[in-house]
Design an enzyme around this catalytic site. Sequence first.
Site, PDB file in Angstrom:
ATOM      1  N   TYR A   1       6.818   7.110  -2.961  1.00 14.85           N
ATOM      2  CA  TYR A   1       7.059   6.949  -4.441  1.00 14.85           C
ATOM      3  C   TYR A   1       5.613   7.442  -4.855  1.00 14.85           C
ATOM      4  O   TYR A   1       5.565   8.655  -5.705  1.00 14.85           O
ATOM      5  CB  TYR A   1       7.197   5.660  -4.615  1.00 14.85           C
ATOM      6  CG  TYR A   1       7.505   5.222  -6.279  1.00 14.85           C
ATOM      7  CD1 TYR A   1       8.292   6.413  -6.853  1.00 14.85           C
ATOM      8  CD2 TYR A   1       6.946   4.370  -6.877  1.00 14.85           C
ATOM      9  CE1 TYR A   1       8.568   6.103  -8.345  1.00 14.85           C
ATOM     10  CE2 TYR A   1       7.392   3.924  -8.163  1.00 14.85           C
ATOM     11  CZ  TYR A   1       8.001   4.908  -8.801  1.00 14.85           C
ATOM     12  OH  TYR A   1       8.322   4.819 -10.234  1.00 14.85           O
ATOM     13  N   ILE A   2       4.482   6.771  -4.460  1.00 12.05           N
ATOM     14  CA  ILE A   2       2.945   7.228  -5.223  1.00 12.05           C
ATOM     15  C   ILE A   2       2.747   8.516  -4.734  1.00 12.05           C
ATOM     16  O   ILE A   2       2.140   9.555  -5.368  1.00 12.05           O
ATOM     17  CB  ILE A   2       2.269   6.085  -5.173  1.00 12.05           C
ATOM     18  CG1 ILE A   2       2.615   4.892  -5.740  1.00 12.05           C
ATOM     19  CG2 ILE A   2       0.688   6.639  -5.563  1.00 12.05           C
ATOM     20  CD1 ILE A   2       1.827   3.716  -5.375  1.00 12.05           C
TER      21      ILE A   2
ATOM     22  N   GLY B   1       1.627  10.550   3.281  1.00 13.56           N
ATOM     23  CA  GLY B   1       2.965  10.012   2.822  1.00 13.56           C
ATOM     24  C   GLY B   1       3.295  10.478   1.565  1.00 13.56           C
ATOM     25  O   GLY B   1       3.809   9.885   0.675  1.00 13.56           O
TER      26      GLY B   1
ATOM     27  N   LYS C   1      -3.392  -4.769   3.082  1.00  9.62           N
ATOM     28  CA  LYS C   1      -4.129  -3.875   2.202  1.00  9.62           C
ATOM     29  C   LYS C   1      -5.546  -4.353   2.057  1.00  9.62           C
ATOM     30  O   LYS C   1      -6.213  -3.479   2.157  1.00  9.62           O
ATOM     31  CB  LYS C   1      -3.597  -4.013   0.860  1.00  9.62           C
ATOM     32  CG  LYS C   1      -2.028  -3.469   0.702  1.00  9.62           C
ATOM     33  CD  LYS C   1      -1.700  -2.106   0.875  1.00  9.62           C
ATOM     34  CE  LYS C   1      -2.451  -1.089   0.257  1.00  9.62           C
ATOM     35  NZ  LYS C   1      -2.122   0.134   1.084  1.00  9.62           N
TER      36      LYS C   1
ATOM     37  N   ALA D   1      -0.394   6.689   2.355  1.00  7.68           N
ATOM     38  CA  ALA D   1       0.699   6.121   3.263  1.00  7.68           C
ATOM     39  C   ALA D   1       0.323   4.720   3.784  1.00  7.68           C
ATOM     40  O   ALA D   1      -1.019   4.672   4.072  1.00  7.68           O
ATOM     41  CB  ALA D   1       0.824   7.053   4.334  1.00  7.68           C
TER      42      ALA D   1
ATOM     43  N   ASP E   1       1.566  10.248  12.332  1.00 10.79           N
ATOM     44  CA  ASP E   1       1.905   8.853  12.015  1.00 10.79           C
ATOM     45  C   ASP E   1       0.596   7.987  12.032  1.00 10.79           C
ATOM     46  O   ASP E   1      -0.217   7.853  12.604  1.00 10.79           O
ATOM     47  CB  ASP E   1       2.864   8.246  13.196  1.00 10.79           C
ATOM     48  CG  ASP E   1       3.538   7.191  13.121  1.00 10.79           C
ATOM     49  OD1 ASP E   1       2.750   6.028  12.963  1.00 10.79           O
ATOM     50  OD2 ASP E   1       4.880   6.885  13.329  1.00 10.79           O
TER      51      ASP E   1
HETATM   52  P1  NAP Z   1       6.642   4.070  -0.425  1.00 11.64           P
HETATM   53  O1  NAP Z   1       7.661   4.758  -1.154  1.00 11.64           O
HETATM   54  O2  NAP Z   1       7.341   3.113   0.594  1.00 11.64           O
HETATM   55  O3  NAP Z   1       5.866   5.193   0.433  1.00 11.64           O
HETATM   56  C1  NAP Z   1       5.122   4.566   1.631  1.00 11.64           C
HETATM   57  C2  NAP Z   1       4.780   5.754   2.318  1.00 11.64           C
HETATM   58  O4  NAP Z   1       3.950   5.597   3.705  1.00 11.64           O
HETATM   59  C3  NAP Z   1       5.902   6.809   2.918  1.00 11.64           C
HETATM   60  O5  NAP Z   1       5.573   8.090   2.728  1.00 11.64           O
HETATM   61  C4  NAP Z   1       5.868   6.269   4.187  1.00 11.64           C
HETATM   62  O6  NAP Z   1       6.592   7.310   5.155  1.00 11.64           O
HETATM   63  C5  NAP Z   1       4.569   6.223   4.547  1.00 11.64           C
HETATM   64  N1  NAP Z   1       4.512   5.519   5.863  1.00 11.64           N
HETATM   65  C6  NAP Z   1       4.819   4.128   6.019  1.00 11.64           C
HETATM   66  N2  NAP Z   1       4.768   3.631   7.211  1.00 11.64           N
HETATM   67  C7  NAP Z   1       4.083   4.826   7.950  1.00 11.64           C
HETATM   68  C8  NAP Z   1       3.530   5.161   9.158  1.00 11.64           C
HETATM   69  N3  NAP Z   1       3.827   4.291  10.151  1.00 11.64           N
HETATM   70  N4  NAP Z   1       3.145   6.605   9.511  1.00 11.64           N
HETATM   71  C9  NAP Z   1       3.079   7.251   8.521  1.00 11.64           C
HETATM   72  N5  NAP Z   1       3.443   7.154   7.145  1.00 11.64           N
HETATM   73  C10 NAP Z   1       3.983   5.872   7.049  1.00 11.64           C
HETATM   74  O7  NAP Z   1       5.504   3.139  -1.174  1.00 11.64           O
HETATM   75  P2  NAP Z   1       4.771   3.392  -2.077  1.00 11.64           P
HETATM   76  O8  NAP Z   1       5.028   2.372  -3.492  1.00 11.64           O
HETATM   77  O9  NAP Z   1       4.628   4.952  -2.617  1.00 11.64           O
HETATM   78  O10 NAP Z   1       3.301   3.024  -1.973  1.00 11.64           O
HETATM   79  C11 NAP Z   1       2.242   3.964  -1.436  1.00 11.64           C
HETATM   80  C12 NAP Z   1       1.001   3.066  -1.316  1.00 11.64           C
HETATM   81  O11 NAP Z   1       0.698   2.482  -2.633  1.00 11.64           O
HETATM   82  C13 NAP Z   1       0.933   1.991  -0.147  1.00 11.64           C
HETATM   83  O12 NAP Z   1      -0.548   2.237   0.405  1.00 11.64           O
HETATM   84  C14 NAP Z   1       1.011   1.003  -1.193  1.00 11.64           C
HETATM   85  O13 NAP Z   1       0.596  -0.067  -0.388  1.00 11.64           O
HETATM   86  C15 NAP Z   1       0.342   1.321  -2.192  1.00 11.64           C
HETATM   87  N6  NAP Z   1       0.844   0.467  -3.522  1.00 11.64           N
HETATM   88  C16 NAP Z   1       2.047   0.347  -3.799  1.00 11.64           C
HETATM   89  C17 NAP Z   1       2.573  -0.490  -4.941  1.00 11.64           C
HETATM   90  C18 NAP Z   1       3.751  -0.420  -5.702  1.00 11.64           C
HETATM   91  O14 NAP Z   1       3.981  -1.240  -6.586  1.00 11.64           O
HETATM   92  N7  NAP Z   1       4.765   0.369  -5.241  1.00 11.64           N
HETATM   93  C19 NAP Z   1       1.469  -1.370  -5.604  1.00 11.64           C
HETATM   94  C20 NAP Z   1       0.046  -1.215  -5.099  1.00 11.64           C
HETATM   95  C21 NAP Z   1      -0.223  -0.455  -3.992  1.00 11.64           C
HETATM   96  P3  NAP Z   1       8.305   7.231   5.505  1.00 11.64           P
HETATM   97  O15 NAP Z   1       8.749   8.127   4.451  1.00 11.64           O
HETATM   98  O16 NAP Z   1       8.224   8.136   6.946  1.00 11.64           O
HETATM   99  O17 NAP Z   1       8.503   5.815   5.708  1.00 11.64           O
END
Ligand code: NAP
Length: 341
Positions: free
Chosen positions: A15-16, A11, A162, A85, A64
């Site tokens: 963002y992360i 992923g 999660k 991801a 994926d």
């Molecule tokens: P994000 O920017 O939406 O990134 C999500 C990533 O997951 C993207 O690279 C997306 O790829 C990928 N993804 C989603 N569905 C997928 C699939 N079916 N197959 C392959 N890749 C897939 O979100 P983020 O905030 O960085 O979150 C990253 C992680 O941190 C997640 O596990 C989330 O649960 C966790 N988290 C986030 C927060 C927060 O506040 N942001 C807090 C706690 C935990 P695409 O670009 O192709 O969509």
Amino acid sequence: MSGGETVLVTGGSGYIGGWCVTGLLKQGYVVRTTVRDLGKEAGVRAALATQVDPGNRLSFHVADLTADEGWDAAVEGCDYVLHVASPLGVADPKDPNDLIVPAREGARRSVGAAIRAGVKRVVLTSSVAAASKSAAGGDWVSDETVWTDPQAPKLGAYAQSKTLAERAAWDLINTSAGETSLATVNPALVLGPVTSGDFSESIQVVERLLSGRVPGLPRLGFNVVDVRDVADLHIRAMTDPKAAGERFIAAANYAWMGDLAALLRERLGAEAAKVPTRKVPDFVIRLAGLFDKDLGSVTPSLGHKHDFSSEKAQRMLGWKPRPLEETILDCAKSLIAAGAV
Ligand code: NAP
């Protein structure tokens, strides 16, 4: 510093994930990242280039979460995996499995591939949503010893996804005979600078305040952690021998919506002209929640402080999260620079 070791970050378009790739490249690692679609490579490279020059140390692989193809090839030869991801979901989908299945099966696929390839450690990005006490009523502080009950009534699909994904990863590692260890990082609400106009749903909190897309300020609060500190904690959990087999909450500063709005108005002046000042009484949100499923899911926590302690990460791994002001202002300034508000 890395000594040229190779890390797969799943992923990298997120963002992360993007900030983890940046942190690893800055420390000298060779980095691979997975994307669903190679069409994203140019955009990801452009966003990363605002922070670091990857030289020839960055490559892209297609995988994926919902399919077996590509995972073994992406992991083969890696020393570590950061499994970041997972689909985000501020709004609950009609079918919870839209979030649960990719999260849980994707965790199984990447951790399974890591075990087969014999990587030293997987760090899985979980969430405080997998380490929460009951969402209903009362104030509380939670930590890594707490597991969210995935069967709890009214638990949202994202929290279920999660919790079940993290459980699946621990189950795989605990039943594997290999040497691969697991650590999890469980972030609170992640904010901080964005590097492009395509950003995570979590950023909506600041984006909506700045663009005046919220009519007022409900009595809702969150623990906020900076994305750069979350990436730093992933890298610490990846390399520190003490982190094997451990969960780490990544949480920093508790803030109410009113605190965030006041900070933006005080520090950004005219650029924060649309940030609301009006408080919204709880009964208005509760009433609206009867008709709006997404609002309905937050009404039990109105006015309650549900907080998370990151004392363990600070004590065991020497992790030091930055102050709220830096996180919120850098987030806001980057949104303005990206033309997103
Ligand atoms: P994000 O920017 O939406 O990134 C999500 C990533 O997951 C993207 O690279 C997306 O790829 C990928 N993804 C989603 N569905 C997928 C699939 N079916 N197959 C392959 N890749 C897939 O979100 P983020 O905030 O960085 O979150 C990253 C992680 O941190 C997640 O596990 C989330 O649960 C966790 N988290 C986030 C927060 C927060 O506040 N942001 C807090 C706690 C935990 P695409 O670009 O192709 O969509």
